[in-house]
Design a protein around this motif. Sequence first.
Motif, PDB file in Angstrom:
ATOM      1  N   PHE A  99       0.704  -1.156  -0.097  1.00  0.00           N
ATOM      2  CA  PHE A  99       0.018  -0.021  -0.191  1.00  0.00           C
ATOM      3  C   PHE A  99       0.904   1.196  -0.034  1.00  0.00           C
ATOM      4  O   PHE A  99       1.928   1.137   0.187  1.00  0.00           O
ATOM      5  CB  PHE A  99      -1.067  -0.061   1.190  1.00  0.00           C
ATOM      6  CG  PHE A  99      -0.129  -0.180   2.641  1.00  0.00           C
ATOM      7  CD1 PHE A  99      -0.096   1.151   3.240  1.00  0.00           C
ATOM      8  CD2 PHE A  99       0.070  -1.073   2.954  1.00  0.00           C
ATOM      9  CE1 PHE A  99       0.519   1.176   4.461  1.00  0.00           C
ATOM     10  CE2 PHE A  99       0.632  -1.166   4.318  1.00  0.00           C
ATOM     11  CZ  PHE A  99       0.974  -0.236   5.111  1.00  0.00           C
ATOM     12  N   THR A 100       0.249   2.386  -0.358  1.00  0.00           N
ATOM     13  CA  THR A 100       0.995   3.540  -0.512  1.00  0.00           C
ATOM     14  C   THR A 100       0.479   4.520   0.708  1.00  0.00           C
ATOM     15  O   THR A 100      -0.757   4.925   0.942  1.00  0.00           O
ATOM     16  CB  THR A 100       0.713   4.153  -1.711  1.00  0.00           C
ATOM     17  OG1 THR A 100       1.482   3.210  -2.702  1.00  0.00           O
ATOM     18  CG2 THR A 100       1.644   5.554  -1.929  1.00  0.00           C
ATOM     19  N   ILE A 101       1.272   5.224   1.496  1.00  0.00           N
ATOM     20  CA  ILE A 101       1.039   6.365   2.180  1.00  0.00           C
ATOM     21  C   ILE A 101       1.312   7.681   1.677  1.00  0.00           C
ATOM     22  O   ILE A 101       2.408   7.789   1.239  1.00  0.00           O
ATOM     23  CB  ILE A 101       1.762   6.190   3.681  1.00  0.00           C
ATOM     24  CG1 ILE A 101       1.039   4.969   4.282  1.00  0.00           C
ATOM     25  CG2 ILE A 101       1.217   7.436   4.567  1.00  0.00           C
ATOM     26  CD1 ILE A 101       1.693   4.609   5.630  1.00  0.00           C
ATOM     27  N   THR A 102       0.211   8.514   1.184  1.00  0.00           N
ATOM     28  CA  THR A 102       0.623   9.821   0.835  1.00  0.00           C
ATOM     29  C   THR A 102       0.477  10.924   1.797  1.00  0.00           C
ATOM     30  O   THR A 102      -0.520  10.951   2.518  1.00  0.00           O
ATOM     31  CB  THR A 102      -0.559  10.102  -0.407  1.00  0.00           C
ATOM     32  OG1 THR A 102      -0.278   9.154  -1.437  1.00  0.00           O
ATOM     33  CG2 THR A 102      -0.197  11.376  -0.988  1.00  0.00           C
ATOM     34  N   CYS A 103       1.465  11.762   2.047  1.00  0.00           N
ATOM     35  CA  CYS A 103       1.673  12.990   2.982  1.00  0.00           C
ATOM     36  C   CYS A 103       1.273  14.264   1.961  1.00  0.00           C
ATOM     37  O   CYS A 103       2.053  14.508   0.821  1.00  0.00           O
ATOM     38  CB  CYS A 103       2.760  13.152   3.717  1.00  0.00           C
ATOM     39  SG  CYS A 103       2.966  11.620   4.787  1.00  0.00           S
ATOM     40  N   SER A 104       0.605  15.229   2.397  1.00  0.00           N
ATOM     41  CA  SER A 104       0.767  16.583   1.538  1.00  0.00           C
ATOM     42  C   SER A 104       0.148  17.884   2.680  1.00  0.00           C
ATOM     43  O   SER A 104      -0.199  17.411   3.719  1.00  0.00           O
ATOM     44  CB  SER A 104      -0.441  16.362   0.479  1.00  0.00           C
ATOM     45  OG  SER A 104      -1.606  16.184   1.288  1.00  0.00           O
ATOM     46  N   VAL A 105       0.789  18.860   2.086  1.00  0.00           N
ATOM     47  CA  VAL A 105       0.371  20.202   2.972  1.00  0.00           C
ATOM     48  C   VAL A 105      -0.037  21.083   1.848  1.00  0.00           C
ATOM     49  O   VAL A 105       0.397  20.951   0.754  1.00  0.00           O
ATOM     50  CB  VAL A 105       1.687  20.586   3.835  1.00  0.00           C
ATOM     51  CG1 VAL A 105       2.045  19.722   4.916  1.00  0.00           C
ATOM     52  CG2 VAL A 105       2.843  20.555   2.861  1.00  0.00           C
ATOM     53  N   ARG A 106      -0.480  22.114   2.291  1.00  0.00           N
ATOM     54  CA  ARG A 106      -0.815  23.282   1.605  1.00  0.00           C
ATOM     55  C   ARG A 106       0.416  24.280   1.242  1.00  0.00           C
ATOM     56  O   ARG A 106       1.113  24.399   2.031  1.00  0.00           O
ATOM     57  CB  ARG A 106      -2.066  24.319   2.168  1.00  0.00           C
ATOM     58  CG  ARG A 106      -1.547  24.872   3.411  1.00  0.00           C
ATOM     59  CD  ARG A 106      -2.751  25.832   4.076  1.00  0.00           C
ATOM     60  NE  ARG A 106      -2.205  26.309   5.269  1.00  0.00           N
ATOM     61  CZ  ARG A 106      -1.528  27.516   5.301  1.00  0.00           C
ATOM     62  NH1 ARG A 106      -1.305  28.020   4.343  1.00  0.00           N
ATOM     63  NH2 ARG A 106      -1.241  27.973   6.705  1.00  0.00           N
ATOM     64  N   PRO A 107       0.515  24.667   0.009  1.00  0.00           N
ATOM     65  CA  PRO A 107       1.769  25.205  -0.336  1.00  0.00           C
ATOM     66  C   PRO A 107       2.069  26.416   0.567  1.00  0.00           C
ATOM     67  O   PRO A 107       1.124  27.251   0.973  1.00  0.00           O
ATOM     68  CB  PRO A 107       1.418  25.875  -1.664  1.00  0.00           C
ATOM     69  CG  PRO A 107       0.187  25.072  -2.251  1.00  0.00           C
ATOM     70  CD  PRO A 107      -0.574  24.376  -1.094  1.00  0.00           C
ATOM     71  N   GLN A 108       3.107  26.582   1.146  1.00  0.00           N
ATOM     72  CA  GLN A 108       3.552  27.498   2.122  1.00  0.00           C
ATOM     73  C   GLN A 108       4.983  28.087   1.934  1.00  0.00           C
ATOM     74  O   GLN A 108       5.392  29.181   1.661  1.00  0.00           O
ATOM     75  CB  GLN A 108       3.338  26.998   3.642  1.00  0.00           C
ATOM     76  CG  GLN A 108       3.468  28.336   4.463  1.00  0.00           C
ATOM     77  CD  GLN A 108       3.330  27.729   5.796  1.00  0.00           C
ATOM     78  OE1 GLN A 108       2.747  26.592   6.047  1.00  0.00           O
ATOM     79  NE2 GLN A 108       3.023  28.635   6.698  1.00  0.00           N
ATOM     80  N   TYR A 109       5.932  26.996   2.049  1.00  0.00           N
ATOM     81  CA  TYR A 109       7.336  27.243   1.730  1.00  0.00           C
ATOM     82  C   TYR A 109       7.691  26.079   0.601  1.00  0.00           C
ATOM     83  O   TYR A 109       7.507  24.951   0.579  1.00  0.00           O
ATOM     84  CB  TYR A 109       8.090  26.931   3.035  1.00  0.00           C
ATOM     85  CG  TYR A 109       7.792  28.054   3.882  1.00  0.00           C
ATOM     86  CD1 TYR A 109       8.317  29.230   3.820  1.00  0.00           C
ATOM     87  CD2 TYR A 109       7.211  27.659   5.182  1.00  0.00           C
ATOM     88  CE1 TYR A 109       8.218  30.217   4.773  1.00  0.00           C
ATOM     89  CE2 TYR A 109       6.737  28.725   5.961  1.00  0.00           C
ATOM     90  CZ  TYR A 109       7.344  29.891   5.729  1.00  0.00           C
ATOM     91  OH  TYR A 109       7.151  30.691   6.799  1.00  0.00           O
ATOM     92  N   PRO A 110       8.695  26.547  -0.194  1.00  0.00           N
ATOM     93  CA  PRO A 110       9.068  25.576  -1.242  1.00  0.00           C
ATOM     94  C   PRO A 110      10.047  24.509  -0.574  1.00  0.00           C
ATOM     95  O   PRO A 110      10.726  24.644   0.341  1.00  0.00           O
ATOM     96  CB  PRO A 110      10.103  26.430  -2.212  1.00  0.00           C
ATOM     97  CG  PRO A 110      10.630  27.480  -1.368  1.00  0.00           C
ATOM     98  CD  PRO A 110       9.276  27.956  -0.366  1.00  0.00           C
ATOM     99  N   GLY A 111       9.947  23.157  -1.074  1.00  0.00           N
ATOM    100  CA  GLY A 111      11.197  22.337  -0.846  1.00  0.00           C
ATOM    101  C   GLY A 111      10.830  21.666   0.624  1.00  0.00           C
ATOM    102  O   GLY A 111       9.579  21.593   0.697  1.00  0.00           O
TER     103      GLY A 111
END
Length: 559
Positions: free
Chosen positions: A514-526
């Motif tokens: 299985f795959t765990i996907t993490c994400s955040v709203r755009p705030q800082y690059p990198g």
Amino acid sequence: MKRQDGNWKPVEGYNWYRKIGNRVCAELDCGSAVSLRDRWTGSQIDSWRISSHCDESKLSDCFTSDTVIYSSLELNCSDSVRLVHGSSVCSGRLEVRSNQSRSWSSVCEGHLDLHGAQVVCRELGCGAPGLLQGALSGAAEAPVVQTFTCEGHESALLDCGSSGAQTCSSGTAVNLTCTDQDDVRLEGGASRCNGIVQMKHHGEWRDMGYEYYSDLWTLKAADAICHRLDCGSAVSVRDPDSSDPLWSISPICLLSTSTLMDCVSTDTDSTGSALFLTCSDSVRLVHGSSLCSGRLEVRSNQSWSSVCEEDLDLNDTQVVCRELGCGAPGLLQGGLYGEGEAPVWTSELQCEGNESAVLDCRRSSSAAKTCSNGTAAGLTCSDPGGVRLVGQPSRCAGTLEIQYQGHWRPVGDYFKRWDLKSGSAVCQHLDCGSAVSVNRTHNSTDRPVWRVSVPCVKLTSGLRDCVGQYDPYDDSSGVDVVCSDLLPQPNISLSDGVFGVYQQGFRVLVGSDFTITCSVRPQYPGGSFQLISDTKKPLNLTMPAVNHFAHFLLSAMGY
């Protein structure tokens, strides 16, 4: 040193000192560094130049390529004897290598006497033997070799008589500390703890100087000299010009060794700025995380004594912090920095709070006084300056600025040394977690900045201790730091082998992919995401953020 293309080229001899030379000897399996010098060449050929702040784990990471070599390096390593795991090149557990075995072996404490210790210290280019005992610098891992019988005049330990190999009881491998051949003093000041720093090297006294464009004198480095002189803590450092030849020394080296001779530069014809050092004369804080914290000791009748917590009040601590050049007193607590070995001071301070030094205060005496267990006074004074990150909505991100000598200024990064570890020290100071990004910036114009020693920052919690002790200089570089406490909670989702979704999380089938996907709203690059599990086989995975997402593919998962 060998180039990446397989060809060898010489190493520039400028800026070397014995402590780095010792790392080369260790890498060559050649014992300890005995001596090193630079020999003038003035050639325009391919060469390697070493970084003066070499604190990398891999020695090869300390070199940069150059096309001009002014001097080549000549290094002499001991071939058959070395001291390991000590606080300097001249201290540690003794190991010997015989001509027959070519492997390193320890020596039993009872199998080496004072004459033998004299021969070892001489062979290593150190001073006379000081401390000789067992198990001080770690238990022996190497096998034990024969007993040595020396007369004391031999030039090498293997020239001494010896008997057959033996074993010795656990914890009795010889640990030897040779004295520092070099000496230091303060001249031209109001007391023995105040004046221009002078150093005796190769039998000659000269003012002590430094390489302005490669190293920074900080209070933390200067404190090593105060300690060597049995003075209190470093309070201030100035750099008057000097036209006389100087002994150039590496302040960065002084942060991690107990011996001055480890840190003297190969540049023996240096001229420039000397050092005028002021140490506190009668008070110090020891075993703290900065020069403004530690267990309080007071000097009286040529010796240092601890102070009982109950004998101090707010007025007393104000005077202590002021004398040390620190800010207002913060925490006062018995036993906070250990009990120590110093005897207890028999006087009780009665300061009014406006005195400039502790010994200016009135005192009452109580003979044969002792502190109850856990009450030796530990004191934390506040930092007289300040640290902040500016230019962003959050106090945990922005351009690094330091308040020093009453002025807020940006921190320059002329040498490109700021990294995540040094940035994390800033974040921790601000109670903002650890650094997640540290970037070098460029201003459109030069402006006054503070220079800060990055190796020093990594060793202490007191950033004030690490500011270069010079007037600010004009530079366009700066340091931007983003701390972890600013980071938002990520969105987490699973795909593929998901069996069910519950309020507490997800359930998957054993052995599935299985795959765990993490994400955040755009705030800082990198930035990056880190996935940690406390499963039977723990996971600790890090992936860079791509468009603010990271996908962790987990295969055939167990329980």
